[in-house]
Design an enzyme around this catalytic site. Structure first.
Site, PDB file in Angstrom:
ATOM      1  N   MET A 244      -5.236  -7.425   9.345  1.00 36.43           N
ATOM      2  CA  MET A 244      -4.633  -6.550  10.360  1.00 36.43           C
ATOM      3  C   MET A 244      -5.543  -5.349  10.609  1.00 36.43           C
ATOM      4  O   MET A 244      -6.592  -5.223  10.003  1.00 36.43           O
ATOM      5  CB  MET A 244      -3.255  -6.115   9.893  1.00 36.43           C
ATOM      6  CG  MET A 244      -2.245  -7.235   9.956  1.00 36.43           C
ATOM      7  SD  MET A 244      -0.636  -6.717   9.414  1.00 36.43           S
ATOM      8  CE  MET A 244      -0.836  -6.558   7.674  1.00 36.43           C
TER       9      MET A 244
ATOM     10  N   SER B 293      12.913 -43.765 -14.863  1.00 39.32           N
ATOM     11  CA  SER B 293      11.786 -42.892 -14.558  1.00 39.32           C
ATOM     12  C   SER B 293      11.646 -42.884 -13.044  1.00 39.32           C
ATOM     13  O   SER B 293      11.514 -43.941 -12.420  1.00 39.32           O
ATOM     14  CB  SER B 293      10.512 -43.434 -15.221  1.00 39.32           C
ATOM     15  OG  SER B 293       9.449 -42.570 -14.918  1.00 39.32           O
TER      16      SER B 293
ATOM     17  N   HIS C 273      -4.471 -44.548  -3.154  1.00 40.95           N
ATOM     18  CA  HIS C 273      -4.929 -45.110  -4.419  1.00 40.95           C
ATOM     19  C   HIS C 273      -6.039 -44.245  -5.007  1.00 40.95           C
ATOM     20  O   HIS C 273      -6.029 -43.875  -6.179  1.00 40.95           O
ATOM     21  CB  HIS C 273      -5.412 -46.545  -4.193  1.00 40.95           C
ATOM     22  CG  HIS C 273      -5.918 -47.203  -5.438  1.00 40.95           C
ATOM     23  ND1 HIS C 273      -7.252 -47.201  -5.786  1.00 40.95           N
ATOM     24  CD2 HIS C 273      -5.260 -47.828  -6.434  1.00 40.95           C
ATOM     25  CE1 HIS C 273      -7.385 -47.822  -6.931  1.00 40.95           C
ATOM     26  NE2 HIS C 273      -6.200 -48.224  -7.350  1.00 40.95           N
TER      27      HIS C 273
ATOM     28  N   GLY D  76      -7.905  -7.538   5.262  1.00 44.07           N
ATOM     29  CA  GLY D  76      -8.729  -7.619   6.462  1.00 44.07           C
ATOM     30  C   GLY D  76      -8.086  -8.323   7.648  1.00 44.07           C
ATOM     31  O   GLY D  76      -8.734  -8.519   8.671  1.00 44.07           O
TER      32      GLY D  76
ATOM     33  N   ARG E 236      -3.226   2.938   8.838  1.00 40.15           N
ATOM     34  CA  ARG E 236      -3.555   1.643   8.216  1.00 40.15           C
ATOM     35  C   ARG E 236      -2.330   0.756   8.119  1.00 40.15           C
ATOM     36  O   ARG E 236      -1.230   1.235   7.888  1.00 40.15           O
ATOM     37  CB  ARG E 236      -4.067   1.834   6.784  1.00 40.15           C
ATOM     38  CG  ARG E 236      -5.352   2.602   6.662  1.00 40.15           C
ATOM     39  CD  ARG E 236      -5.597   2.883   5.179  1.00 40.15           C
ATOM     40  NE  ARG E 236      -6.460   4.011   5.005  1.00 40.15           N
ATOM     41  CZ  ARG E 236      -7.770   3.931   4.720  1.00 40.15           C
ATOM     42  NH1 ARG E 236      -8.336   2.766   4.573  1.00 40.15           N
ATOM     43  NH2 ARG E 236      -8.491   5.014   4.585  1.00 40.15           N
TER      44      ARG E 236
ATOM     45  N   CYS F 218       7.704 -39.848 -12.969  1.00 38.38           N
ATOM     46  CA  CYS F 218       6.315 -40.200 -13.245  1.00 38.38           C
ATOM     47  C   CYS F 218       5.475 -40.317 -11.977  1.00 38.38           C
ATOM     48  O   CYS F 218       4.336 -40.735 -12.013  1.00 38.38           O
ATOM     49  CB  CYS F 218       6.224 -41.486 -14.059  1.00 38.38           C
ATOM     50  SG  CYS F 218       6.852 -42.913 -13.171  1.00 38.38           S
TER      51      CYS F 218
ATOM     52  N   TYR G 150      12.110 -35.137 -19.033  1.00 37.74           N
ATOM     53  CA  TYR G 150      10.668 -34.899 -19.101  1.00 37.74           C
ATOM     54  C   TYR G 150      10.008 -35.148 -17.753  1.00 37.74           C
ATOM     55  O   TYR G 150      10.609 -35.761 -16.865  1.00 37.74           O
ATOM     56  CB  TYR G 150      10.008 -35.793 -20.167  1.00 37.74           C
ATOM     57  CG  TYR G 150      10.000 -37.263 -19.805  1.00 37.74           C
ATOM     58  CD1 TYR G 150       8.938 -37.811 -19.081  1.00 37.74           C
ATOM     59  CD2 TYR G 150      11.049 -38.095 -20.180  1.00 37.74           C
ATOM     60  CE1 TYR G 150       8.949 -39.147 -18.736  1.00 37.74           C
ATOM     61  CE2 TYR G 150      11.056 -39.438 -19.839  1.00 37.74           C
ATOM     62  CZ  TYR G 150      10.007 -39.959 -19.112  1.00 37.74           C
ATOM     63  OH  TYR G 150      10.001 -41.275 -18.751  1.00 37.74           O
TER      64      TYR G 150
ATOM     65  N   LYS H  63       0.831  -1.206   0.000  1.00 33.61           N
ATOM     66  CA  LYS H  63       0.000   0.000   0.000  1.00 33.61           C
ATOM     67  C   LYS H  63       0.863   1.253   0.000  1.00 33.61           C
ATOM     68  O   LYS H  63       0.670   2.159  -0.819  1.00 33.61           O
ATOM     69  CB  LYS H  63      -0.921  -0.023   1.224  1.00 33.61           C
ATOM     70  CG  LYS H  63      -1.928   1.108   1.248  1.00 33.61           C
ATOM     71  CD  LYS H  63      -2.641   1.170   2.589  1.00 33.61           C
ATOM     72  CE  LYS H  63      -3.861   0.311   2.658  1.00 33.61           C
ATOM     73  NZ  LYS H  63      -5.049   0.900   2.069  1.00 33.61           N
TER      74      LYS H  63
ATOM     75  N   ARG I 130      -3.569  -1.274  -6.544  1.00 32.61           N
ATOM     76  CA  ARG I 130      -2.776  -2.514  -6.438  1.00 32.61           C
ATOM     77  C   ARG I 130      -3.175  -3.421  -7.591  1.00 32.61           C
ATOM     78  O   ARG I 130      -4.233  -3.226  -8.196  1.00 32.61           O
ATOM     79  CB  ARG I 130      -3.023  -3.213  -5.101  1.00 32.61           C
ATOM     80  CG  ARG I 130      -4.464  -3.583  -4.906  1.00 32.61           C
ATOM     81  CD  ARG I 130      -4.699  -4.217  -3.554  1.00 32.61           C
ATOM     82  NE  ARG I 130      -6.125  -4.257  -3.284  1.00 32.61           N
ATOM     83  CZ  ARG I 130      -6.657  -4.527  -2.108  1.00 32.61           C
ATOM     84  NH1 ARG I 130      -5.898  -4.750  -1.076  1.00 32.61           N
ATOM     85  NH2 ARG I 130      -7.957  -4.556  -1.955  1.00 32.61           N
TER      86      ARG I 130
HETATM   87  C1  PEP Z   1       5.607 -44.025  -8.137  1.00 32.08           C
HETATM   88  O1  PEP Z   1       5.856 -44.830  -7.241  1.00 32.08           O
HETATM   89  O2  PEP Z   1       5.952 -42.853  -8.109  1.00 32.08           O
HETATM   90  C2  PEP Z   1       4.849 -44.469  -9.326  1.00 32.08           C
HETATM   91  C3  PEP Z   1       4.679 -43.657 -10.347  1.00 32.08           C
HETATM   92  O3  PEP Z   1       4.291 -45.719  -9.305  1.00 32.08           O
HETATM   93  P1  PEP Z   1       2.951 -46.080  -8.510  1.00 32.08           P
HETATM   94  O4  PEP Z   1       2.332 -44.802  -8.044  1.00 32.08           O
HETATM   95  O5  PEP Z   1       2.115 -46.841  -9.452  1.00 32.08           O
HETATM   96  O6  PEP Z   1       3.494 -46.907  -7.399  1.00 32.08           O
END
Ligand code: PEP
Ligand code: MG
Length: 894
Positions: free
Chosen positions: A113, A784, A475, A111, A102, A851, A871, A32, A359
């Site tokens: 303070m 991976s 899961h 809001g 202020r 992954c 990647y 501010k 702002r």
């Molecule tokens: C992992 O363990 O990061 C993975 C990609 O395999 P999953 O989640 O199937 O165990």
């Protein structure tokens, strides 16, 4: 030669044509203060004032709430300047100046303070304000507001004590509304307020304006540590040592009559991003009246007023055309100066416009995209800046339906925001029911204690998933995100009785078929059906993503195993599949029987027989995915989960225990369910299955090569499958299984006369594999990083059971982030770094990806960029987030 530190400076003036600071000094002056200085430098009409810097706040907290030497003198000097510009004197009974005090930190904390307005009023100056303004009612209404605000914020007198006095007064004098009170009424009320303060504190209300201003400054600094602000900072990652600045400014009044007004405006539409001046105002009102919603404000522009229809009051454009024209010019000036949409506050006192704040305006993700793309096309900002302005995580709102914010919502319970999006549907308690009801065209929410691979089809059939146990990588969470299904996990308040087909939430009963709504973006479970807003991928989204793709270095793949997921992944711009979890294909109704036959087989021969039934089905799955991915890389992981997951489960009865301790069986069962921990996936799974039952991997490899041969013939495109071995700990395991794959490849090449090029690589998801990556890379062609398991095995925290206690760690500040959602760079990240380094030292062209769920988390993507992975791979619905996060990371690195 050393010079001594320049004399410390604590106070920075601003207002009307000059300022000591500027917009670049947010750390010191707060948002501010820095913007008030900047507007002053631009020559905009800012009421004069000064800022006590955040360094004063730091000193205040480091020195037992004492102010630094020299502050008093600096404040005095700055106040003299304000008095000179305002042509009034603070505390002068003849010509009084009033001040506001202020808060204003580096990051906006709306809001959280304290603020105190109208400082400098006392019995004498209130009387004089009445004379000067010619409006006694205004003067005493202002005085009573001040007594109330100061009494509460600075002196700590409970708010309700003032409210009670006012209510009683109105009752005794036959008034209903505040506006019914006359000047004399307010005089009486201010007297009663002062008596109440004296009675409560055993000390009179401070009539000395200087004591008032220092009281207010102290209260604002103290409010930095109030519980509200502390919690807000924790939620928004704002460091405690930033501190707040304090802005002291001459008051201007929008409530001094019909030629006064106050309002707020956005330089563009914050909901749609449209290039229109968007704002509201009220005639004869104070700022808080606009925000508090006591009176309905009117639009600024005539066109907007006409469109609103029915409202006969004039727009600002009509009521005060000169002020409106001036505001329009300021709008253009501020936008081109800040090169971003601004949120401004203004007040008109006796036809004169004053700017109180500017702002960067908060906006929806739709508006953010439109504004970034438009401003870039208008030449205000570069493509890079446009990209930087979009928070990758915010894209989530675009890709899933969201609840209509206009509809009132009844929250039943709260769990973890496991997979974004919102869904309403009838409750079902089993995957089978989900399939049946969905088959009848019904929207259903699948409610389970937790899910297992067995539930996949039911999860797919459901519009949303709700579990009472499990964390962000349980899961249910992983699969739901992969499918783009909204999911709330670990909603522990829900007591489920699957057998009875009912559940209880805080004593309230819900039966199968009752409709609920879940919001996977914030973990809420709501009663009944709540209207939704559908996602729309607009032209601006596509444009910005194209710019982002031009900048990023990291590749982005998707975790996908069904043709539908693969198609979604491509639609969202995935450049391949980084993880195809083959086990999910085993749960199809047509094949689960063969899978169970295979598991229950007494010997290898019987197992081979069962596997032979599965092979053509797997081949067709892979062929379909290869077709959809049309030559893009596809990494297929051989079977990973322990085999018991494919078998039916019978719940053990706990009736007896319940009887012996005199409790309700359902409660004991629910509690036992809640406490039960599953094997943290360290058993007979991953490559250990392939080692004990090589024929399983043999069958899968066969299916892969057959599919690749088929699709290569069909399309003429080269299909290069990447076959991935899970949970490898040693090079010996990998070599053993690679030999199985190679043998199958040789056999198929000999039989078909076509040699498929393929690569065999491994997941790195055990600390040993990371440390011994140099050895493993001598055989493996790619790695991976399975960071779900790697986080689990590095922390020794079971990913399915973490939900119960991780929250305590986060609440107590022992962990800053859930390590299953955002990569623990220090620990797990260090293992990844070591593995990448050692792996590449052994094999120069080793291809590296990630992954785990972290592949779609922006902070984790930034880490992947820093250590040079090739990647990231994530759920299809997170692909756009990863693309944008990768562009951000590349911009940061450049
Ligand atoms: C992992 O363990 O990061 C993975 C990609 O395999 P999953 O989640 O199937 O165990
Ligand atoms: Mg894993």
């Amino acid at each position: 030669m050393k010079f001594g530190k320049a004399k410390a400076r604590w106070v920075y003036g601003f207002g009307v044509g000059h300022a000591d600071g500027n917009a670049g000094m947010k750390d010191l002056l707060g948002g501010k203060g820095a913007n008030l200085a900047e507007m002053s430098n631009l020559g905009l009409p800012v009421p004069p004032g000064f800022t006590l810097s955040t360094e004063v706040c730091a000193h205040y907290y480091a020195n037992d709430h004492a102010y630094p030497d020299g502050l008093l003198a600096e404040v005095k000097k700055a106040l003299r300047r304000v008095e000179k510009i305002a042509g009034a004197k603070f505390g002068d009974p003849k010509n009084p100046l009033l001040l506001s005090v202020r808060s204003g930190g580096r990051a906006s904390m709306p809001g959280m303070m304290d603020t105190v307005l109208n400082i400098g009023l006392n019995d004498a100056t209130a009387e004089r304000l009445a004379e000067l303004s010619g409006d006694k009612r205004f003067a005493y209404d202002t005085y009573r507001r001040f007594l109330q605000m100061y009494g509460n914020v600075v002196l700590g007198v409970p708010h309700h004590l003032f409210e009670e006095i006012l209510e009683l007064y109105k009752e005794e004098h036959g008034h209903t509304l505040d506006t019914d009170l006359s000047a004399e009424d307010w005089v009486a009320v201010t007297g009663a307020f002062q008596r109440k303060i004296e009675e409560t504190l055993d000390a009179p209300f401070p009539q000395d304006p200087h004591a008032q201003v220092w009281g207010a400054i102290g209260a604002v600094f103290a409010s930095w540590m109030n519980p509200r602000a502390t919690i807000y900072r924790r939620l928004h990652d704002i460091p405690e040592d930033w501190g707040t600045a304090v802005n002291v400014q001459a008051m201007v009044f929008g409530n001094m009559g019909e030629d006064c007004a106050t309002g707020v405006a956005f330089t563009r539409n914050p909901a749609t991003g449209g290039k229109e001046f968007y704002g509201e105002f009220l005639i004869n009102a104070q700022g808080e009246d606009v925000v508090a919603g006591i009176r309905t404000p009117q639009p600024l522009a005539k066109r907007a007023q006409d469109m609103a229809g029915g409202d006969k009051r004039p727009s600002l454009e009509e009521a005060m055309p000169d002020v409106f024209a001036q505001l329009l010019a300021i709008r253009t000036e501020l936008e081109s100066h800040y090169r971003d949409m601004q949120d401004i506050e203004f007040t008109v006192q006796k036809k004169k416009l004053w700017m109180l704040q500017t702002r960067n305006g908060k906006r929806t993700i739709h508006a953010a995209l439109k504004i970034a793309v438009d401003m870039s096309e208008e030449g205000l900002i570069t493509h890079e800046e446009a990209i930087r302005r979009i928070d990758p995580a915010a894209l989530d709102q675009l890709l899933h339906p969201t609840l209509d914010p206009e509809t009132p919502q009844e929250v039943l319970a709260t769990g973890l925001p496991a997979s974004p999006g919102a869904a309403s549907g009838a409750i079902v308690f089993t995957a089978a029911e989900a399939g049946i009801e969905a088959g009848r065209g019904k929207d259903v929410i699948l409610v389970r204690v937790e899910t297992s691979p067995e539930d996949i089809q039911g999860m797919h059939a459901a519009v949303g998933i709700l579990t009472t146990r499990g964390g962000l990588t349980s899961h249910a969470a992983v699969v739901a995100r992969g499918m783009g299904r909204p999911c709330v996990s670990g909603a522990g308040e829900i007591r489920l009785d699957e057998a009875a087909g009912e559940m209880r939430i805080r004593g309230r009963l819900f039966k199968r078929g009752d409709v609920i709504t879940i919001d996977g973006a914030n973990g809420r479970v709501l009663a009944g059906q709540v209207p939704m807003r559908r996602p729309e991928l607009s032209g601006d989204f596509v444009t910005l993503m194209r710019w982002a793709d031009g900048i990023r270095r990291l590749g982005v793949r998707a975790n996908a195993e069904t043709p539908q997921d693969a198609a979604t992944a491509r639609r969202f711009g995935a450049e391949g599949i980084g993880l195809c979890r083959t086990e999910h294909m085993f749960f199809d109704t047509g094949r689960i029987l063969a899978v169970r036959e295979m598991i229950l087989a007494k010997d290898a021969e019987a197992r081979r027989k069962a596997l032979a039934k599965l092979r053509p089905m797997q081949r067709d799955d892979f062929a379909e995915i290869f077709r959809i991915m049309a030559g893009l890389p596809v990494t297929i992981r051989l079977l990973d989960p322990p085999l018991h997951e494919f078998l039916p489960k019978t719940g053990p009865e706990i009736e007896e225990l319940a009887k012996s301790i005199g409790a309700e069986a359902v409660d004991v069962k629910a509690r036992a369910e809640q406490l039960r921990e599953v094997n943290p996936m360290l058993g007979h799974r991953g490559c250990r299955l392939g080692i004990t039952y090589p024929e399983i991997y043999e069958m899968q490899a066969q299916a892969i090569f057959e599919a690749a041969t088929l699709v290569a013939k069909e399309t003429g495109a080269a299909i290069v499958p990447e076959i991935m071995i899970p949970l490898v700990a040693t090079k010996e395991e990998f070599d053993f299984l690679k030999a199985v794959v190679d043998k199958v490849a040789d056999g198929i090449a000999a039989a078909s006369g076509v040699r498929i090029t393929y690569r065999v690589g491994t997941m790195i998801e055990l600390p040993r594999a990371a440390l011994l990556a140099g050895q493993i890379a001598r055989s493996a062609e790619f790695f991976s990083f399975g960071t779900n398991d790697l986080t689990q095995t590095t922390f020794g925290i079971s990913r399915d059971d973490a939900g119960g206690f991780l929250k305590s760690y986060l609440d107590k500040g022992l962990l800053r982030k859930d390590p299953f959602a955002t990569l623990d760079v220090e620990g797990v990240g260090e293992l990844i770094r070591i593995a990448a380094e050692r792996g590449r030292a052994a094999r120069g062209n080793l291809h590296l990806g990630i992954c785990g769920e972290h592949g779609g988390d922006p902070a984790s993507v930034a880490f992947c960029e820093r250590i040079g992975l090739d990647y990231v791979s994530c759920s299809p619905y997170r692909v756009p987030i990863a693309r944008l996060a990768a562009a951000h990371a590349a911009l940061k690195a450049s």
